[in-house]
Design a protein around this motif. Structure first.
Motif, mmCIF file in Angstrom:
data_model
loop_
_atom_site.group_PDB
_atom_site.id
_atom_site.type_symbol
_atom_site.label_atom_id
_atom_site.label_comp_id
_atom_site.label_asym_id
_atom_site.label_seq_id
_atom_site.Cartn_x
_atom_site.Cartn_y
_atom_site.Cartn_z
ATOM 1 N N LYS A 1 67.038 47.803 -55.460
ATOM 2 C CA LYS A 1 66.861 48.104 -56.880
ATOM 3 C C LYS A 1 65.402 48.441 -57.167
ATOM 4 C CE LYS A 1 67.432 45.883 -61.427
ATOM 5 N NZ LYS A 1 67.795 44.612 -62.111
ATOM 6 N N PHE A 2 64.482 47.743 -56.509
ATOM 7 C CA PHE A 2 63.057 47.995 -56.618
ATOM 8 C C PHE A 2 62.487 48.207 -55.227
ATOM 9 C CE2 PHE A 2 63.916 45.807 -60.569
ATOM 10 C CZ PHE A 2 63.055 46.391 -61.488
ATOM 11 N N PHE A 3 61.325 48.844 -55.140
ATOM 12 C CA PHE A 3 60.658 48.923 -53.844
ATOM 13 C C PHE A 3 59.155 48.789 -54.019
ATOM 14 C CE2 PHE A 3 59.944 53.343 -54.918
ATOM 15 C CZ PHE A 3 58.800 53.697 -54.228
ATOM 16 N N LYS A 4 58.546 48.231 -53.000
ATOM 17 C CA LYS A 4 57.096 48.034 -52.980
ATOM 18 C C LYS A 4 56.590 48.420 -51.604
ATOM 19 C CE LYS A 4 53.521 44.675 -54.195
ATOM 20 N NZ LYS A 4 53.010 45.513 -55.312
ATOM 21 N N VAL A 5 55.496 49.173 -51.561
ATOM 22 C CA VAL A 5 54.918 49.607 -50.294
ATOM 23 C C VAL A 5 53.839 48.620 -49.863
ATOM 24 C CG1 VAL A 5 53.795 51.486 -49.053
ATOM 25 C CG2 VAL A 5 55.324 52.002 -50.976
ATOM 26 N N ILE A 6 53.938 48.155 -48.625
ATOM 27 C CA ILE A 6 52.931 47.272 -48.039
ATOM 28 C C ILE A 6 52.368 47.974 -46.812
ATOM 29 C CG2 ILE A 6 52.431 44.965 -47.139
ATOM 30 C CD1 ILE A 6 53.545 44.877 -49.962
ATOM 31 N N ASP A 7 51.065 48.183 -46.778
ATOM 32 C CA ASP A 7 50.460 48.873 -45.642
ATOM 33 C C ASP A 7 50.558 48.040 -44.369
ATOM 34 O OD1 ASP A 7 49.839 51.146 -46.976
ATOM 35 O OD2 ASP A 7 47.711 50.709 -47.235
ATOM 36 N N GLN B 1 66.618 40.197 -62.452
ATOM 37 C CA GLN B 1 66.935 40.185 -63.881
ATOM 38 C C GLN B 1 66.203 41.282 -64.642
ATOM 39 O OE1 GLN B 1 69.280 37.983 -64.680
ATOM 40 N NE2 GLN B 1 69.201 37.253 -62.558
ATOM 41 N N CYS B 2 65.444 42.108 -63.939
ATOM 42 C CA CYS B 2 64.536 43.051 -64.582
ATOM 43 C C CYS B 2 65.047 44.489 -64.485
ATOM 44 C CB CYS B 2 63.156 42.941 -63.925
ATOM 45 S SG CYS B 2 61.939 44.105 -64.572
ATOM 46 N N ASN B 3 64.768 45.280 -65.522
ATOM 47 C CA ASN B 3 65.120 46.702 -65.509
ATOM 48 C C ASN B 3 63.930 47.581 -65.897
ATOM 49 O OD1 ASN B 3 68.030 46.811 -64.825
ATOM 50 N ND2 ASN B 3 68.223 45.521 -66.654
ATOM 51 N N CYS C 1 49.159 46.828 -56.691
ATOM 52 C CA CYS C 1 49.770 46.061 -57.779
ATOM 53 C C CYS C 1 51.154 46.557 -58.160
ATOM 54 C CB CYS C 1 48.877 46.124 -59.022
ATOM 55 S SG CYS C 1 47.261 45.368 -58.818
ATOM 56 N N ILE C 2 51.482 47.767 -57.778
ATOM 57 C CA ILE C 2 52.668 48.430 -58.330
ATOM 58 C C ILE C 2 53.938 48.151 -57.529
ATOM 59 C CG2 ILE C 2 53.736 50.696 -58.685
ATOM 60 C CD1 ILE C 2 51.013 51.730 -59.579
ATOM 61 N N THR C 3 54.995 47.840 -58.253
ATOM 62 C CA THR C 3 56.361 47.833 -57.729
ATOM 63 C C THR C 3 57.172 48.754 -58.637
ATOM 64 O OG1 THR C 3 56.169 45.545 -56.959
ATOM 65 C CG2 THR C 3 58.400 46.436 -57.213
ATOM 66 N N TYR C 4 57.810 49.757 -58.072
ATOM 67 C CA TYR C 4 58.594 50.712 -58.856
ATOM 68 C C TYR C 4 60.080 50.366 -58.810
ATOM 69 C CZ TYR C 4 54.813 54.216 -59.284
ATOM 70 O OH TYR C 4 53.655 54.889 -59.597
ATOM 71 N N ARG C 5 60.776 50.607 -59.924
ATOM 72 C CA ARG C 5 62.236 50.613 -59.871
ATOM 73 C C ARG C 5 62.631 51.869 -59.105
ATOM 74 N NH1 ARG C 5 63.778 51.461 -64.906
ATOM 75 N NH2 ARG C 5 64.968 53.365 -64.508
#
Length: 290
Positions: free
Chosen positions: A64-70, A89-91, A143-147
């Motif tokens: 549902k969400f993704f975050k990039v970690i180097d 619980q987040c949209n 800092c960013i996590t995108y839906r």
């Protein structure tokens, strides 16, 4: 291994993007896939650089969400349960979380977080740009996590074999976000202190052209889409572009050891900014002269 929090491991996908590596990346990844086949996955590709990794990884992501970690960074394992449970619980279009700078040699950590009281649970670009000094430090890659579906809607192909393209990643899709949340949960651990890192002064001087390309890409996107963007989105793109332009001024004017070369590069670069965006050119003229 920093993702090995068993209480939430079944709820996440750790997608390892093997960017044509020549070390043991794939072998190590396979050991995790064998142990945790429902959570770990590998994507093998020819080498294309950091931007191509995000391009392919984001399109392959199933969550549902993704975050990039180097590859040389990690997450705080003990904070994953709170983060994952809240994400369920987040949209929101985009989540911002603080991070730590971690010194490679000493292990000392420095916090980077929003430096302003958050007015509400959901914020937008207009609020962020109006309070830029407080939010600026967290409008970055770490800092960013995108839906995931939001990112794919505003998918922007990041340039390949270019450093600092994470500035495009944190600028172009983000400018479209209408619902943004900031959570005071430290997730990303950003390793610093390696002289080979792209953020080191010497590497920035070597890769001045990369900074130029990224700044021009953001301004070109602004020029092509400004009629369709909200006021907050337009202001955000200009603020992000301004930061990179100032980096170019600093790199060419200070970090470059060959003073004549730096001055020539800076003059050429600033002339190109004048052609692309006269507003920023005039706004930053005194800083360019300084």
């Amino acid at each position: 291994r920093s993702f090995l929090e068993m209480s939430v491991l079944e709820q996440i996908e750790v997608l390892i993007v093997n960017d044509g590596s020549t070390d043991n990346t794939e072998i190590i990844a396979r050991t995790y896939i064998e142990k945790y086949p429902t959570s770990y996955r590998i994507l093998n590709k020819i080498n294309g650089g950091h931007g191509s990794v995000i391009n392919e990884g984001s399109l392959a992501a199933k969550g549902k969400f993704f975050k990039v970690i180097d590859a040389d960074d990690w997450v705080i394992t003990s904070n994953l349960p709170a983060f994952i449970n809240r994400l369920k619980q987040c949209n929101a279009d985009m989540i911002l979380t603080p991070f730590h700078w971690v010194d490679l040699k000493s292990g000392k950590r420095k916090e980077q977080a929003v430096d302003i009281p958050i007015p509400s649970s959901v914020i937008n670009m207009k609020e962020i740009t109006e309070n830029w000094g407080g939010y600026e430090q967290c409008m970055v890659f770490h800092c960013i996590t995108y839906r995931t579906d939001f990112y794919k809607t505003y998918f922007h192909i990041l340039p390949e074999h270019i450093f600092y393209e994470d500035q495009e990643y944190s600028s172009i899709p983000a400018c479209h976000a209408e619902n943004i949340e900031y959570w005071d949960i430290y997730i990303y651990q950003y390793m610093i202190g390696n002289v080979d890192q792209s953020v080191s002064f010497s590497k920035q001087a070597e890769r001045m052209k990369h900074l130029e390309i990224v700044s021009k890409n953001i301004l070109s996107y602004y020029n092509c889409h400004k009629s369709k963007l909200s006021q907050g989105a337009r202001e955000y793109l200009l603020l992000k572009a301004e930061n990179i332009i100032l980096m170019c001024y600093t790199v060419a004017g200070i970090y470059e050891q060959d003073r004549k070369k730096g001055k020539r590069e800076l003059k050429t670069f600033n002339a190109s900014i004048a052609r692309i965006n006269i507003f920023l050119y005039r706004k930053l003229w005194r800083k360019y002269q300084f």
